[in-house]
Design an enzyme around this catalytic site. Structure first.
Site, PDB file in Angstrom:
ATOM      1  N   ASP A 220      -4.070   7.195  -8.202  1.00 20.45           N
ATOM      2  CA  ASP A 220      -3.854   5.762  -8.362  1.00 20.45           C
ATOM      3  C   ASP A 220      -4.066   5.060  -7.016  1.00 20.45           C
ATOM      4  O   ASP A 220      -3.923   5.687  -5.968  1.00 20.45           O
ATOM      5  CB  ASP A 220      -2.410   5.545  -8.848  1.00 20.45           C
ATOM      6  CG  ASP A 220      -2.177   4.115  -9.299  1.00 20.45           C
ATOM      7  OD1 ASP A 220      -3.172   3.392  -9.505  1.00 20.45           O
ATOM      8  OD2 ASP A 220      -1.005   3.731  -9.439  1.00 20.45           O
ATOM      9  N   GLU A 221      -4.381   3.787  -7.033  1.00 26.53           N
ATOM     10  CA  GLU A 221      -4.556   2.999  -5.797  1.00 26.53           C
ATOM     11  C   GLU A 221      -5.526   3.678  -4.836  1.00 26.53           C
ATOM     12  O   GLU A 221      -5.273   3.769  -3.628  1.00 26.53           O
ATOM     13  CB  GLU A 221      -3.211   2.796  -5.088  1.00 26.53           C
ATOM     14  CG  GLU A 221      -2.130   2.169  -5.941  1.00 26.53           C
ATOM     15  CD  GLU A 221      -2.230   0.658  -6.043  1.00 26.53           C
ATOM     16  OE1 GLU A 221      -3.309   0.097  -5.703  1.00 26.53           O
ATOM     17  OE2 GLU A 221      -1.258   0.034  -6.486  1.00 26.53           O
ATOM     18  N   ARG A 606      -0.691 -12.307  -8.258  1.00 20.34           N
ATOM     19  CA  ARG A 606       0.615 -11.906  -8.784  1.00 20.34           C
ATOM     20  C   ARG A 606       1.132 -12.926  -9.792  1.00 20.34           C
ATOM     21  O   ARG A 606       2.039 -12.642 -10.555  1.00 20.34           O
ATOM     22  CB  ARG A 606       1.669 -11.792  -7.680  1.00 20.34           C
ATOM     23  CG  ARG A 606       1.396 -10.822  -6.548  1.00 20.34           C
ATOM     24  CD  ARG A 606       1.085  -9.459  -7.019  1.00 20.34           C
ATOM     25  NE  ARG A 606      -0.363  -9.257  -7.067  1.00 20.34           N
ATOM     26  CZ  ARG A 606      -0.953  -8.288  -7.737  1.00 20.34           C
ATOM     27  NH1 ARG A 606      -0.238  -7.446  -8.425  1.00 20.34           N
ATOM     28  NH2 ARG A 606      -2.270  -8.168  -7.744  1.00 20.34           N
TER      29      ARG A 606
END
Length: 732
Positions: A220-221, A606
């Site tokens: 991930d990431e 966000r």
DNA sequence: CCTCGGTGATTTTTT
DNA sequence: ATCACCGAGG
């Protein structure tokens, strides 16, 4: 049936990512594209549909939080079948591997993990042994060593690449630092990764074992992996080549920590047969927010990112507020939040404020307090890094691993027991001379010396010995309680009776509670290591008392970095000024500016419903006043998406090449506030820029009015007396 | 050995 | 402004 359930509600790209199990797979997952869902469903798919053994799957993340979340979701889909999956952070995966295999590298399995503080102390010690003054150097060198480790360079390799004398010396200290770590039977964060890679490189049979075990590897990431992590991933996936990496180049914000965005950009080069799936449908934000954020990040060079689309509708415009000063900015934020809660039915927990640097939280907090708005600051000083918590844990560490010099150094005089600098230095000299752990050096002093110091050290050594006998096999919470009691630590703290000491006592109680929880959660797990040892591993690798941070009834305040991966209906991003975001330290380096731009992108994406960006003409910074111009990123948002509030038309001026406001102190304009008043006047300590002499600090203000003069110490030109009226000074 | 006051620097920080 | 660190004095 399960297959249907795992694909249900996924869009075609997401489904493809879930179903593509064989071969290399790159998932480009834009902000809010449902990446976690894809990852967890993919794990569940492998096990529940393809029938892969859970033990054959490795999924790594960067944070415990992400790992925990995925684990919970996979278990929800599969039940206890999911248990065998290795789903953890890079660092804890490496710890588990090294606990089993580090013997191959000639190191003991009982190693402890050093955090940044411990490691800094050890760098100081290394510098001292090279006869260098650890004062200034230590921080920088620790940083440098960290970068070397992130890049995958051992001391020898760092030395090879050194191009100047200074780097050569640094590499030598690095080597000493590594030796000291080994003597303390300790590994720092970087070692956890680096030594695992080294282990695999030098012992192919060991690597083969893990390669065979993990037929499926997920990361991930991926955009935030550093070079060592890259190597590790490639080592592990080399045999089966079932490697799935997920990430978003636009959200790469840890370059300064050694992350290398090339890892994800070059994936297709590394694996020419890779399948690439791009998730560009967004399930989080309104179209205006998405388009605005996209327009900003598009200004970075390179392949323009695929535009994200949403079905959430256009939504409101992005508010850009030009504040008079940081207080006004804070007021705007708080009023907006109050309005959202009182008039529009939102909860405080749906609101978040993001800033570039922690220092900016202060003003916002003050204003929130004034209006009685409940809030929580996420991040900041981490729980396990607080002095009192580290002290308590250091006792345990030293009991578990008597070679731990950092722990010994830390607690030898805490609480104060009359062992000061002189004695400590003597112990360190003895340790260096005879090649002993620090604790052994103290024992030597206890045995050999009779004076006041000898008595004090004897007391310390005796205390430790009796504690060890009592505590070694105890449960963590009991061990902590006993240590705090027997050492007199708690009593000393309580005797202080200050608000600070009370807070420390509270923190220690929290530590006890955390330890109890740990014991409850981990009863009977893992073999060979005592509960105490397991607990210490855990606290070394967990950044915070895990959860409980985001609460539904509080506004969340955090840095943009901490905000990555989160979402809020209402988002305020403050401090969109040149020098703040982008940060001053990044403005010289184009690559750094690009990262700041991605930071801005992360912050904006966000927001689900409402996004406001604010900047302030004037801001308290480092105690003195400074004047700001709107961030270049603001001008990159198409005007049609924006609703401008607050002070006048800055954009027209910003389009000009000049700064939006000219605060020059020349005769025609005088000082900005109309001259004379303290408001905008020059004061002692202020930073100014002179057209010829450059930057300097005001030492003294002489007189007032048109004849006003300043004594200024220029950074390069020395101290000069300057007549304000003629000098055309700028604040800076 | 401890405490006070001067000095300097000051991004971000998953582990 | 604030904090951490260092050196001087109690």
């Amino acid at each position: 049936m399960l297959a249907d359930a795992l694909l249900e509600g996924l869009n075609p790209e997401q489904q493809e990512a879930v179903q593509t199990t064989e071969g290399p797979l790159l998932v480009l997952a834009g902000a809010g594209s449902g990446k976690t869902r894809v990852l967890t469903n993919r794990v569940a798919w492998l096990i529940g549909v393809c029938g892969i053994a859970p033990e054959a799957i490795l999924a790594v993340t960067f944070t415990n939080k992400a790992a925990g979340e995925m684990k919970a979701r996979v278990e929800k889909a599969l039940g206890p079948d999911a248990r065998g999956v290795w789903l953890s952070t890079f660092h804890s995966s490496c710890v588990r591997i090294l606990r089993a295999e580090i013997g191959h590298l000639g190191r003991s399995r009982g190693f402890v993990i050093y955090d940044e503080d411990d490691s800094l102390a050890l760098v100081r010690e290394a510098l001292r042994r090279h006869g260098q003054d650890p004062k200034e150097e230590a921080r920088r060198l620790r940083w440098r060593i960290d970068q070397w480790k992130n890049a995958g360079l051992l001391p020898a390799q760092a030395a090879e690449r050194a191009e100047d004398l200074e780097s050569e010396e640094s590499a030598e200290v690095y080597a000493t630092y590594q030796r000291l770590l080994a003597e303390a039977n300790a590994l720092d964060f970087g070692d956890l990764l680096l030594l695992t890679v080294e282990l695999f490189e030098r012992f192919p049979a060991v690597l083969r074992h893990y390669q065979e075990r993990w037929q499926y590897v997920m990361v991930d990431e991926y955009q935030d992996t550093n070079r060592v992590q890259y190597r590790l991933v490639n080592q592990l996936a080399a045999a089966h080549r079932n490697l799935c990496v997920v990430g978003d180049p636009n959200q790469s914000i840890y370059r300064w920590r050694g992350a290398d965005v090339r890892n994800i950009l070059d994936f297709e080069r590394d694996f020419p047969d890779a399948k690439v799936v791009a998730l560009h449908r967004n399930y989080r934000s309104t179209q205006r927010i998405l388009s605005g954020a996209g327009a900003v990040v598009e200004n970075n060079p390179g392949r323009p990112p695929k535009r994200m689309v949403t079905d959430r509708g256009d939504g409101d415009r992005i508010v850009v507020y030009a504040a008079r000063d940081d207080r006004d900015e804070a007021q705007f934020v708080v009023r907006g939040i109050l309005d959202a809660v009182r008039e529009r039915g939102h909860s405080y927990g749906q609101c978040a404020v993001f800033y570039r640097t922690n220092a900016q939280s202060r003003t916002i907090e003050e204003e929130l307090l004034k209006y009685d708005v409940p809030y929580v600051v996420v991040g900041g000083v981490r729980f396990y890094e607080r002095a009192e918590v580290k002290d308590a844990l250091s006792y345990l560490r030293l009991i578990v691993n008597p070679a731990d010099g950092a722990a010994a150094r830390r607690i030898v005089n805490r609480p104060a027991r009359g062992i000061g600098k002189t004695t400590l230095e003597r112990a360190e000299a003895i340790a260096a001379e005879r090649g002993l752990p620090l604790l052994e050096a103290f024992r030597a002093i206890a045995n050999e010396e009779s004076g006041r110091a000898g008595t004090a050290v004897r007391g310390f050594v005796t205390l430790l010995d009796s504690l060890e006998a009592e505590v070694r096999e105890a449960l963590p919470a009991d061990a902590i309680a006993r240590v705090l009691d027997r050492s007199g630590y708690l009593r000393a703290l309580e005797a202080e009776g200050t608000p600070e000491s009370e807070a420390r006592v509270e923190n220690l109680k929290e530590l006890l509670l955390g330890a109890e929880d740990f014991a409850a959660a981990n009863a009977g797990e893992e073999s060979g290591r005592s509960p105490l040892e397991q607990f210490l591993d855990q606290v070394a690798l967990v950044s915070d008392l895990d959860s409980a941070e985001l609460r539904d009834d509080r506004v969340s305040l955090m840095t943009v970095h901490s905000a990555k991966g989160l979402e809020f209906p209402i988002v305020y991003v403050v401090g969109l000024e040149e020098g703040v975001l982008p940060h001053q330290a990044s403005t010289k380096d184009p690559r750094a500016v690009e990262e700041e731009r991605r930071l801005c992108y992360v912050a904006m994406t966000r927001a689900m419903e409402r996004l406001a960006l604010t900047w302030a003409h004037e801001r308290r910074r480092y105690g003195s006043r400074s004047f700001g111009t709107p961030s270049r990123f603001l001008a990159e948002i198409p005007a049609a998406l924006v609703e401008r509030l607050g002070a006048p038309d800055w954009e027209a001026e910003a389009r000009d090449d000049r700064p939006a406001y000219d605060y020059s102190y020349d005769q025609s304009r005088g000082s900005r506030s109309g001259g004379g008043s303290e408001e905008g006047g020059v004061t002692k300590g202020m930073r100014v820029r002179h057209p010829i002499f450059g930057y300097g600090s005001v030492l003294e203000v002489i007189g007032s009015g048109p004849g006003q003069a300043l004594r200024i110490r220029f950074d390069r030109a020395g101290v000069k007396k300057i007549i304000v009226r003629y000098a055309n000074l700028e604040l800076g």
